[in-house]
Design a protein around this motif. Structure first.
Motif, PDB file in Angstrom:
ATOM      1  N   GLU A 150       0.820  -1.198   0.000  1.00  0.00           N
ATOM      2  CA  GLU A 150       0.000   0.000   0.000  1.00  0.00           C
ATOM      3  C   GLU A 150       0.856   1.250   0.000  1.00  0.00           C
ATOM      4  O   GLU A 150       1.972   1.269   0.543  1.00  0.00           O
ATOM      5  N   LEU A 151       0.318   2.304  -0.585  1.00  0.00           N
ATOM      6  CA  LEU A 151       1.006   3.582  -0.591  1.00  0.00           C
ATOM      7  C   LEU A 151       0.992   4.186   0.798  1.00  0.00           C
ATOM      8  O   LEU A 151      -0.048   4.229   1.463  1.00  0.00           O
ATOM      9  N   VAL A 152       2.152   4.656   1.227  1.00  0.00           N
ATOM     10  CA  VAL A 152       2.262   5.376   2.492  1.00  0.00           C
ATOM     11  C   VAL A 152       2.272   6.876   2.228  1.00  0.00           C
ATOM     12  O   VAL A 152       1.479   7.629   2.795  1.00  0.00           O
ATOM     13  N   ALA A 153       3.194   7.303   1.373  1.00  0.00           N
ATOM     14  CA  ALA A 153       3.313   8.724   1.049  1.00  0.00           C
ATOM     15  C   ALA A 153       4.108   8.858  -0.231  1.00  0.00           C
ATOM     16  O   ALA A 153       4.949   8.022  -0.540  1.00  0.00           O
ATOM     17  N   SER A 154       3.832   9.942  -0.954  1.00  0.00           N
ATOM     18  CA  SER A 154       4.600  10.236  -2.152  1.00  0.00           C
ATOM     19  C   SER A 154       4.812  11.735  -2.250  1.00  0.00           C
ATOM     20  O   SER A 154       4.085  12.528  -1.619  1.00  0.00           O
ATOM     21  N   ILE A 155       5.811  12.113  -3.052  1.00  0.00           N
ATOM     22  CA  ILE A 155       6.139  13.522  -3.204  1.00  0.00           C
ATOM     23  C   ILE A 155       6.661  13.752  -4.611  1.00  0.00           C
ATOM     24  O   ILE A 155       7.400  12.923  -5.149  1.00  0.00           O
ATOM     25  N   THR A 156       6.274  14.866  -5.221  1.00  0.00           N
ATOM     26  CA  THR A 156       6.813  15.221  -6.519  1.00  0.00           C
ATOM     27  C   THR A 156       8.100  16.011  -6.321  1.00  0.00           C
ATOM     28  O   THR A 156       8.407  16.474  -5.213  1.00  0.00           O
ATOM     29  N   LYS A 157       8.838  16.192  -7.395  1.00  0.00           N
ATOM     30  CA  LYS A 157      10.083  16.961  -7.295  1.00  0.00           C
ATOM     31  C   LYS A 157       9.799  18.403  -6.912  1.00  0.00           C
ATOM     32  O   LYS A 157      10.681  19.091  -6.399  1.00  0.00           O
ATOM     33  N   ASP A 158       8.576  18.854  -7.114  1.00  0.00           N
ATOM     34  CA  ASP A 158       8.191  20.208  -6.735  1.00  0.00           C
ATOM     35  C   ASP A 158       7.688  20.288  -5.295  1.00  0.00           C
ATOM     36  O   ASP A 158       7.337  21.374  -4.832  1.00  0.00           O
ATOM     37  N   GLY A 159       7.626  19.145  -4.637  1.00  0.00           N
ATOM     38  CA  GLY A 159       7.261  19.148  -3.237  1.00  0.00           C
ATOM     39  C   GLY A 159       5.801  18.906  -2.933  1.00  0.00           C
ATOM     40  O   GLY A 159       5.385  19.018  -1.769  1.00  0.00           O
ATOM     41  N   ASN A 160       5.011  18.535  -3.910  1.00  0.00           N
ATOM     42  CA  ASN A 160       3.606  18.219  -3.648  1.00  0.00           C
ATOM     43  C   ASN A 160       3.523  16.829  -3.043  1.00  0.00           C
ATOM     44  O   ASN A 160       4.102  15.879  -3.559  1.00  0.00           O
ATOM     45  N   THR A 161       2.787  16.724  -1.964  1.00  0.00           N
ATOM     46  CA  THR A 161       2.762  15.475  -1.201  1.00  0.00           C
ATOM     47  C   THR A 161       1.388  14.820  -1.195  1.00  0.00           C
ATOM     48  O   THR A 161       0.360  15.476  -1.395  1.00  0.00           O
ATOM     49  N   ASN A 162       1.418  13.517  -0.945  1.00  0.00           N
ATOM     50  CA  ASN A 162       0.207  12.728  -0.825  1.00  0.00           C
ATOM     51  C   ASN A 162       0.449  11.692   0.253  1.00  0.00           C
ATOM     52  O   ASN A 162       1.506  11.047   0.268  1.00  0.00           O
ATOM     53  N   TYR A 163      -0.520  11.552   1.169  1.00  0.00           N
ATOM     54  CA  TYR A 163      -0.363  10.622   2.290  1.00  0.00           C
ATOM     55  C   TYR A 163      -1.555   9.679   2.382  1.00  0.00           C
ATOM     56  O   TYR A 163      -2.692  10.063   2.105  1.00  0.00           O
ATOM     57  N   ALA A 164      -1.285   8.481   2.838  1.00  0.00           N
ATOM     58  CA  ALA A 164      -2.370   7.587   3.226  1.00  0.00           C
ATOM     59  C   ALA A 164      -3.043   8.174   4.463  1.00  0.00           C
ATOM     60  O   ALA A 164      -2.380   8.776   5.326  1.00  0.00           O
TER      61      ALA A 164
END
Length: 120
Positions: free
Chosen positions: A46-60
């Motif tokens: 499962e996805l925990v967290a992700s981030i783009t090179k520009d710093g946009n984040t996404n969290y479970a």
């Protein structure tokens, strides 16, 4: 080829903290996103967290307000600061990197995984 190397897993007591690191290396690639997935025994990854090179984040939802993902673009490195760890956070954590290389389509690379164990 892009190499992905994780570090920072280990054993921690419930309520404690750990910091995971993941570095991507190789030639002629551009980071699109970096992130962390986890897989506990018997569960799907499962996805925990992700981030783009520009710093946009996404969290479970399960880790929001406890985990923080950050990226160092100069080092092609992503970090996952995990606070207030719970027993249900115990899993193998995998680093996930999406890159562009030349004119090729988006490519995905995975790390080998690092174990996080939480004791109660």
């Amino acid at each position: 080829q892009v190499q992905v190397v994780e570090s920072g897993g280990g054993l921690v007591q419930a309520g404690g903290s750990l910091r995971l690191s993941c570095a991507a290396s190789g030639s002629d690639f551009r980071i699109v996103t970096m992130g962390w997935y986890r897989q506990a025994p018997g569960n799907e990854r499962e996805l925990v967290a992700s981030i783009t090179k520009d710093g946009n984040t996404n969290y479970a939802d399960s880790v929001k307000a406890r985990f923080t993902i950050s990226i160092d673009n100069a080092k092609n490195t992503v970090y996952l600061q995990m606070n207030s760890l719970k027993s249900e956070d115990a899993a193998v954590y995998y680093c996930h990197v999406n890159v562009l290389r030349g004119w090729n389509p988006l490519q995905t690379y995975w790390g080998q995984g690092t174990q996080v164990t939480v004791s109660s």
